[in-house]
Design an enzyme around this catalytic site. Structure first.
Site, mmCIF file in Angstrom:
data_model
loop_
_atom_site.group_PDB
_atom_site.id
_atom_site.type_symbol
_atom_site.label_atom_id
_atom_site.label_comp_id
_atom_site.label_asym_id
_atom_site.label_seq_id
_atom_site.Cartn_x
_atom_site.Cartn_y
_atom_site.Cartn_z
ATOM 1 N N SER A 26 -8.855 26.730 60.270
ATOM 2 C CA SER A 26 -9.671 25.803 59.475
ATOM 3 C C SER A 26 -11.130 25.861 59.901
ATOM 4 O O SER A 26 -12.042 25.865 59.069
ATOM 5 C CB SER A 26 -9.156 24.372 59.610
ATOM 6 O OG SER A 26 -7.853 24.276 59.124
ATOM 7 N N TYR A 27 -11.356 25.908 61.210
ATOM 8 C CA TYR A 27 -12.723 25.995 61.737
ATOM 9 C C TYR A 27 -13.407 27.264 61.220
ATOM 10 O O TYR A 27 -14.508 27.222 60.692
ATOM 11 C CB TYR A 27 -12.680 25.992 63.267
ATOM 12 C CG TYR A 27 -14.015 26.249 63.918
ATOM 13 C CD1 TYR A 27 -14.886 25.200 64.190
ATOM 14 C CD2 TYR A 27 -14.403 27.537 64.285
ATOM 15 C CE1 TYR A 27 -16.107 25.423 64.792
ATOM 16 C CE2 TYR A 27 -15.629 27.772 64.887
ATOM 17 C CZ TYR A 27 -16.471 26.715 65.134
ATOM 18 O OH TYR A 27 -17.677 26.945 65.724
ATOM 19 N N GLY A 28 -12.740 28.408 61.381
ATOM 20 C CA GLY A 28 -13.320 29.683 60.959
ATOM 21 C C GLY A 28 -13.588 29.736 59.466
ATOM 22 O O GLY A 28 -14.626 30.229 59.024
#
Length: 167
Positions: A26-28
């Site tokens: 999700s971060y990436g």
């Protein structure tokens, strides 16, 4: 407000240039999408949205840019990291929050123009310099030792992952 110009800096991170971010999907994905979102907002603020009376006329203005701090010794970087990752690339490329802030804040304060500027800490030149210093000049990290462990300096507090606590 009249005659006031604001700036927004969308902060990108790991994954922004492609490549995977295992364990942080999700971060990436979010970081990968920020440059596209920034470019779209810059175009909208420049009045390039067809079929809309946009942007609305306001007494002030705003510009939007991309901020890339690079690898910073934070919880996100060090949490659950292995000694191998800490030895390379962290010990070569990562910087302390103060180093990054001392470089980026003046750049942010002097950023001008309609928007779309890419303001970065870990530029290609800085990356090459860090590699040269580590592997040619043999200058070691003062944050990570040869075993991949965080060097805990006297007078500082650290959390369990080795992140120096700033407050």
């Amino acid at each position: 407000q009249k005659n006031i110009h604001g700036q927004i800096f969308n902060t990108v991170g790991s994954g922004v240039r492609g490549g995977g971010t295992p364990g942080y999907v999700s971060y990436g994905a979010a970081k990968r999408g920020l440059p596209q979102m920034t470019d779209s907002i810059v175009a909208e603020l420049a009045g390039k949205t067809q079929g809309y009376d946009w942007p609305p006329k306001t007494p002030g203005s705003v510009s939007v840019h991309t901020l890339s701090p690079g690898m910073v010794f934070t919880d996100l970087l060090l949490k659950d990291s292995t000694p191998e990752l800490r030895k390379f690339p962290f010990s070569v490329l990562a910087a302390t929050p103060e180093e990054v802030a001392n470089d980026l804040v003046p750049k942010m304060l002097t950023t001008t123009g309609p928007g779309g500027q890419f303001v970065e800490y870990l530029s290609k030149e800085r990356t090459l310099s860090k590699f040269f210093n580590r592997f040619v000049r043999q200058i070691k990290s003062n944050i990570i030792d040869d075993n991949g462990e965080v060097i805990r300096q006297d007078g500082n507090r650290y959390n369990d992952d080795g992140v120096r606590m700033l407050y």
